[in-house]
Design a protein around this motif. Sequence first.
Motif, mmCIF file in Angstrom:
data_model
loop_
_atom_site.group_PDB
_atom_site.id
_atom_site.type_symbol
_atom_site.label_atom_id
_atom_site.label_comp_id
_atom_site.label_asym_id
_atom_site.label_seq_id
_atom_site.Cartn_x
_atom_site.Cartn_y
_atom_site.Cartn_z
ATOM 1 N N LEU A 1 2.286 -14.672 12.109
ATOM 2 C CA LEU A 1 1.651 -15.958 11.884
ATOM 3 C C LEU A 1 2.612 -17.057 12.306
ATOM 4 C CD1 LEU A 1 -0.356 -15.162 8.317
ATOM 5 C CD2 LEU A 1 -0.822 -14.553 10.806
ATOM 6 N N GLY A 2 2.084 -18.052 13.070
ATOM 7 C CA GLY A 2 3.038 -19.065 13.383
ATOM 8 C C GLY A 2 4.219 -18.778 14.337
ATOM 9 N N THR A 3 3.852 -18.007 15.482
ATOM 10 C CA THR A 3 4.481 -17.290 16.326
ATOM 11 C C THR A 3 5.606 -18.047 17.109
ATOM 12 O OG1 THR A 3 4.453 -15.492 18.082
ATOM 13 C CG2 THR A 3 3.019 -17.186 18.321
ATOM 14 N N GLY B 1 -0.010 -1.965 2.937
ATOM 15 C CA GLY B 1 0.407 -2.951 3.672
ATOM 16 C C GLY B 1 1.241 -3.734 3.297
ATOM 17 N N GLU B 2 2.099 -4.612 3.812
ATOM 18 C CA GLU B 2 3.070 -5.359 3.193
ATOM 19 C C GLU B 2 2.895 -6.948 4.219
ATOM 20 O OE1 GLU B 2 6.572 -2.756 1.863
ATOM 21 O OE2 GLU B 2 6.933 -4.278 3.367
ATOM 22 N N GLY B 3 3.244 -8.011 3.202
ATOM 23 C CA GLY B 3 3.411 -9.278 4.105
ATOM 24 C C GLY B 3 5.048 -9.791 3.964
ATOM 25 N N TRP B 4 5.437 -9.918 5.154
ATOM 26 C CA TRP B 4 6.798 -10.325 5.215
ATOM 27 C C TRP B 4 6.994 -11.858 5.022
ATOM 28 C CZ3 TRP B 4 9.516 -6.620 8.997
ATOM 29 C CH2 TRP B 4 9.649 -5.198 8.481
ATOM 30 N N LEU B 5 7.464 -12.737 4.143
ATOM 31 C CA LEU B 5 7.705 -13.963 4.254
ATOM 32 C C LEU B 5 9.175 -14.268 4.548
ATOM 33 C CD1 LEU B 5 7.068 -17.093 3.343
ATOM 34 C CD2 LEU B 5 7.368 -16.741 1.169
ATOM 35 N N VAL B 6 9.221 -15.008 5.554
ATOM 36 C CA VAL B 6 10.767 -15.334 5.924
ATOM 37 C C VAL B 6 11.071 -16.587 5.467
ATOM 38 C CG1 VAL B 6 12.349 -15.059 7.940
ATOM 39 C CG2 VAL B 6 10.623 -13.629 8.005
ATOM 40 N N ALA C 1 -4.161 -5.755 8.987
ATOM 41 C CA ALA C 1 -2.932 -5.267 9.528
ATOM 42 C C ALA C 1 -2.224 -4.717 8.236
ATOM 43 C CB ALA C 1 -2.268 -6.606 9.847
ATOM 44 N N ASP C 2 -1.243 -3.783 9.064
ATOM 45 C CA ASP C 2 -0.174 -2.847 8.063
ATOM 46 C C ASP C 2 0.803 -3.990 7.747
ATOM 47 O OD1 ASP C 2 -1.520 -0.324 8.337
ATOM 48 O OD2 ASP C 2 -1.092 -0.849 10.620
ATOM 49 N N LEU C 3 1.134 -4.985 8.551
ATOM 50 C CA LEU C 3 2.341 -5.894 8.280
ATOM 51 C C LEU C 3 1.902 -7.034 8.919
ATOM 52 C CD1 LEU C 3 5.182 -6.310 7.618
ATOM 53 C CD2 LEU C 3 5.799 -5.677 9.934
ATOM 54 N N VAL C 4 2.052 -8.235 8.031
ATOM 55 C CA VAL C 4 1.666 -9.600 8.177
ATOM 56 C C VAL C 4 3.077 -10.256 8.138
ATOM 57 C CG1 VAL C 4 0.441 -11.623 7.687
ATOM 58 C CG2 VAL C 4 -0.683 -9.226 7.534
ATOM 59 N N VAL C 5 3.625 -11.053 9.242
ATOM 60 C CA VAL C 5 4.795 -11.531 9.128
ATOM 61 C C VAL C 5 4.508 -13.321 9.339
ATOM 62 C CG1 VAL C 5 7.193 -11.957 10.165
ATOM 63 C CG2 VAL C 5 6.071 -9.806 9.860
ATOM 64 N N CYS C 6 5.427 -14.127 8.154
ATOM 65 C CA CYS C 6 5.214 -15.332 8.526
ATOM 66 C C CYS C 6 6.490 -15.991 8.259
ATOM 67 C CB CYS C 6 4.147 -15.847 7.614
ATOM 68 S SG CYS C 6 3.733 -17.614 7.592
ATOM 69 N N THR D 1 7.640 -19.160 19.864
ATOM 70 C CA THR D 1 8.043 -18.625 21.202
ATOM 71 C C THR D 1 7.296 -17.127 21.194
ATOM 72 O OG1 THR D 1 10.065 -17.611 20.335
ATOM 73 C CG2 THR D 1 10.023 -19.956 21.253
ATOM 74 N N GLY D 2 7.042 -16.566 20.220
ATOM 75 C CA GLY D 2 6.723 -15.282 20.110
ATOM 76 C C GLY D 2 7.567 -14.137 20.060
ATOM 77 N N VAL D 3 8.765 -14.676 19.470
ATOM 78 C CA VAL D 3 10.040 -13.683 19.517
ATOM 79 C C VAL D 3 9.974 -12.703 18.305
ATOM 80 C CG1 VAL D 3 11.191 -15.466 17.677
ATOM 81 C CG2 VAL D 3 12.470 -13.777 19.126
ATOM 82 N N LEU D 4 9.018 -13.015 17.036
ATOM 83 C CA LEU D 4 9.102 -12.116 16.020
ATOM 84 C C LEU D 4 7.892 -11.108 16.448
ATOM 85 C CD1 LEU D 4 9.223 -14.046 12.638
ATOM 86 C CD2 LEU D 4 11.022 -12.848 14.235
ATOM 87 N N ALA D 5 7.038 -11.578 17.260
ATOM 88 C CA ALA D 5 6.105 -10.435 17.630
ATOM 89 C C ALA D 5 6.568 -9.679 18.671
ATOM 90 C CB ALA D 5 4.761 -11.208 18.340
#
Length: 405
Positions: free
Chosen positions: A205-207, A308-313, A263-268, A209-213
């Motif tokens: 979420l909020g990709t 699943g997990e959410g990853w908040l960076v 999703a199994d993983l949601v990164v933000c 440049t797309g680097v984390l994807a």
Amino acid sequence: MSTIHWTTGDTRQSVRWHSENDASFPRRTVVADDRTKADDAYRQACEGTALIWQGDFHNARQLLLAMGRRIDRRTPGSGTAPSESFHLHRRRSSHRALVLGKLLVLLDDEHTLELGRAPDVRQACLEAYGPPTGPTAVSLRELLGVIGAHQWRVKGVDVPALGARVHPHYGVFAPVRGEYVDLVARTPLPAAAVRSPATSTAFDLGTGTGVLAAVLARRGIDRVVATDISPRALVCARENVHRLGLTDRIEVSGPGLFPEGLADLVVCNPPWLPARPTGPVEQGVYDPDGAMLHGFLTGLSAHLRPGGEGWLVLSDLAEHLGLRTRQHLLDAIRAARLRVVDKVDTKPRHPRSKDVTDPLHAARGAETTSLWRLSPADQEGSGPRITRASPCSASSFSARWKALS
């Protein structure tokens, strides 16, 4: 678009005004050239008068620097409290942008800058502004940012976690702070994604440049959906996904926050400071009232598969600046019926964290960047476990990434 007017000799002239940060167009405009003194230019700019530059390009840059020095001489000191220092810093930055933004240049109907010793800015302007629609006035300060963004786009940013470069576009946050990318690249994947890698799905979420994807796809996630609210970011992410040869694994979707499905993983990785941006270009840095952060937290459970997990960076810079408390963040996590499974910390490595001349140095020096592993509160598992990541070199990280993937 608004129109600005000025007089050259006996001729009345006008041209469209454009500002990427939505700065209001100047009501009064005069001509400036190589004979214009910095004191006069600074005084007029402070009074709200814009200066259309018709001299040498490099002399215009020197004049801009001279005006900046006059602003710095009149800048008040830092506040005693961190939050006061931050707000003073923001006020100074806003004043600086307002004054220096009054030195304007003209782009013709092909984005050409017809000044002595001027560079060819056509491609840079095409990337930032789109196809030309006629002669336009822009601030020299903004144009220099457009030129710099074009150079970043051509050169790219090296990402050790990918063993490749990503190419940021104008107005899209560049991944120059590699510690947050490294956190996503080395944190253990959720068990749900590890058990069924062939059907694993992640959302970024909020990709930007797309680097984390791209990092998630390289780690073995079968399908990654990358979203953003910025049309510029969506174009940028699609271009980088294509460059990296990951179009079969990554879908760029938006504008929006959450895509459809589970999703199994949601990164933000939301903007880290809960403050209002002065314009669209700052949206990658400032998140008004923590809107994106709270949107991620409140929507997470409904978009996770079982296990699943959410990853908040997130950096704690806002906490050191007095803009948000740790308790506020923990309360928001609990209010969203989430729990902390783990937290992985790392210290920033960017030059500003060691710059003692930075008015926010004390806060930046104490900053920690964390990856919060979150899951629904009713999901089984042990309590929170807090760890601190040790710094690693590019070579050692590359070896660890190969082991993880």
